[in-house]
Design a protein around this motif. Structure first.
Motif, short mmCIF file in Angstrom:
data_model
loop_
_atom_site.label_atom_id
_atom_site.label_comp_id
_atom_site.label_asym_id
_atom_site.label_seq_id
_atom_site.Cartn_x
_atom_site.Cartn_y
_atom_site.Cartn_z
N VAL A 82 37.17 41.04 48.08
CA VAL A 82 37.65 42.31 47.87
C VAL A 82 37.40 43.22 49.08
CG1 VAL A 82 37.35 44.37 46.75
CG2 VAL A 82 37.41 42.03 45.59
N ASN A 84 37.21 46.84 50.82
CA ASN A 84 37.28 48.14 50.35
C ASN A 84 37.42 48.93 51.74
OD1 ASN A 84 36.47 48.57 47.57
ND2 ASN A 84 34.93 47.02 48.24
N THR A 118 34.70 47.71 43.47
CA THR A 118 33.58 46.75 43.53
C THR A 118 33.13 46.33 42.05
OG1 THR A 118 33.22 46.85 45.88
CG2 THR A 118 31.77 45.59 44.53
N ILE A 122 33.31 42.71 40.32
CA ILE A 122 32.15 41.80 40.91
C ILE A 122 32.03 40.82 39.67
CG2 ILE A 122 30.54 43.44 39.48
CD1 ILE A 122 30.06 41.75 43.01
N VAL A 133 32.59 40.70 49.58
CA VAL A 133 33.04 42.07 49.47
C VAL A 133 32.67 42.51 50.65
CG1 VAL A 133 32.50 44.13 48.49
CG2 VAL A 133 32.13 42.13 46.89
N TYR A 135 33.36 46.24 53.10
CA TYR A 135 33.38 47.44 53.30
C TYR A 135 33.71 48.14 54.56
CZ TYR A 135 30.91 47.51 48.74
OH TYR A 135 30.36 47.11 47.34
N GLN A 165 23.42 46.55 47.56
CA GLN A 165 24.26 45.67 46.94
C GLN A 165 23.99 44.02 47.45
OE1 GLN A 165 28.66 45.80 47.00
NE2 GLN A 165 28.38 45.97 44.95
N VAL A 176 27.91 40.16 51.05
CA VAL A 176 28.41 41.49 51.27
C VAL A 176 28.58 41.61 52.89
CG1 VAL A 176 28.09 43.92 51.02
CG2 VAL A 176 27.58 42.53 49.15
#
Length: 254
Positions: A82, A84, A118, A122, A133, A135, A165, A176
């Motif tokens: 994912v 973002n 998220t 998650i 994840v 960002y 996170q 992450v």
């Protein structure tokens, strides 16, 4: 992050860095699903990249996020990345009254959007053998641009959130990573060909190299000195950085 064999969901994938990375990862053979608010733009990008798919999403609305998450899990059970990336960057002047509506939209898009997307996905990601994840923050998380004060603050908040996170997911299958771009020549501000801005193609190429290293932060070499700014010399560098831009402003297209 491994660069092949993924099913990747990218918010804000219809332009700029989001589209650039979506297309690069698509070319590497990943299954890529992009999102955006405008169906016409999604159709344009997916038509240009056969096999890529799109899903309509407004990251400022919790109901839209929850609906998109349900659709993603149902249609793409192998989803394991994912990304973002959705965001916008208006200029502001916090020496006086601010536009409260714009400020609220900035926080909803740049901070709450990634947090909520998220959160909605998650548990699914934790069920995958390997998941990531991502960002998109900004080098402005470390050296704020005074003329984009609220934007810079949202990116600093995303950096902080990613740190927390990452720690809380340390014993899971989910990694992450944070991509902190420099000024890249895209329509986020105004695509102008300014020599101070990094060409998008160069940024995408270098970011893929850094992304594959699996480091917590994905930083291109040109901005490492700015990334290292927080500390005893923070105010001096901040003042010099902003003074240089005050003397040679970023073009806005206005």
């Amino acid at each position: 992050m491994k660069l092949t064999g993924n099913t990747i969901f990218i918010t804000g994938g219809t332009s700029g860095i989001g589209r650039g990375l979506a297309e690069a990862l698509h070319r590497l053979g990943n299954k890529v699903i992009i999102s955006g608010r405008r169906a016409a733009l999604l159709d344009e990008v997916t038509a240009a990249n056969p096999g890529m798919e799109g899903i309509t999403l407004d990251v400022t609305r919790l109901d839209s996020i929850q609906a998109a998450a349900q659709e993603l899990i149902a249609k793409y059970p192998d989803l394991n990345v994912v990304f973002n990336n959705a965001g916008f960057m208006p200029f502001d002047d916090v020496s006086g009254p601010i536009d409260d509506a714009v400020a609220q939209e900035l926080v909803a898009t740049n901070l709450l959007g990634p947090v909520r997307v998220t959160a909605a996905l998650i548990e699914h990601l934790k069920s995958r053998p390997e998941a990531t994840v991502l960002y998109t923050s900004s080098v402005l998380a470390f050296v704020p641009l005074a003329g984009n004060a609220i934007y810079s603050a949202t990116k600093a908040a995303i950096h902080s959130f990613a740190l927390s996170q990452r720690f809380q997911l340390r014993n899971t299958s989910v990694r992450v990573q944070e991509i902190a771009p420099p000024w890249v020549d895209t329509d986020l501000i105004y695509k102008s060909g300014d020599p101070r801005a990094m060409p998008l193609a160069d940024f995408i190429e270098q970011t893929l190299v850094e992304l594959a290293k699996d480091d917590p932060e994905v930083i291109v070499d040109a901005v490492r000195p700015l990334r290292d700014n927080p500390g005893a010399g923070e105010h001096t560098l901040f003042e010099a950085f902003n003074q240089s831009l005050a003397e040679n402003p970023i073009p806005t297209g206005a």
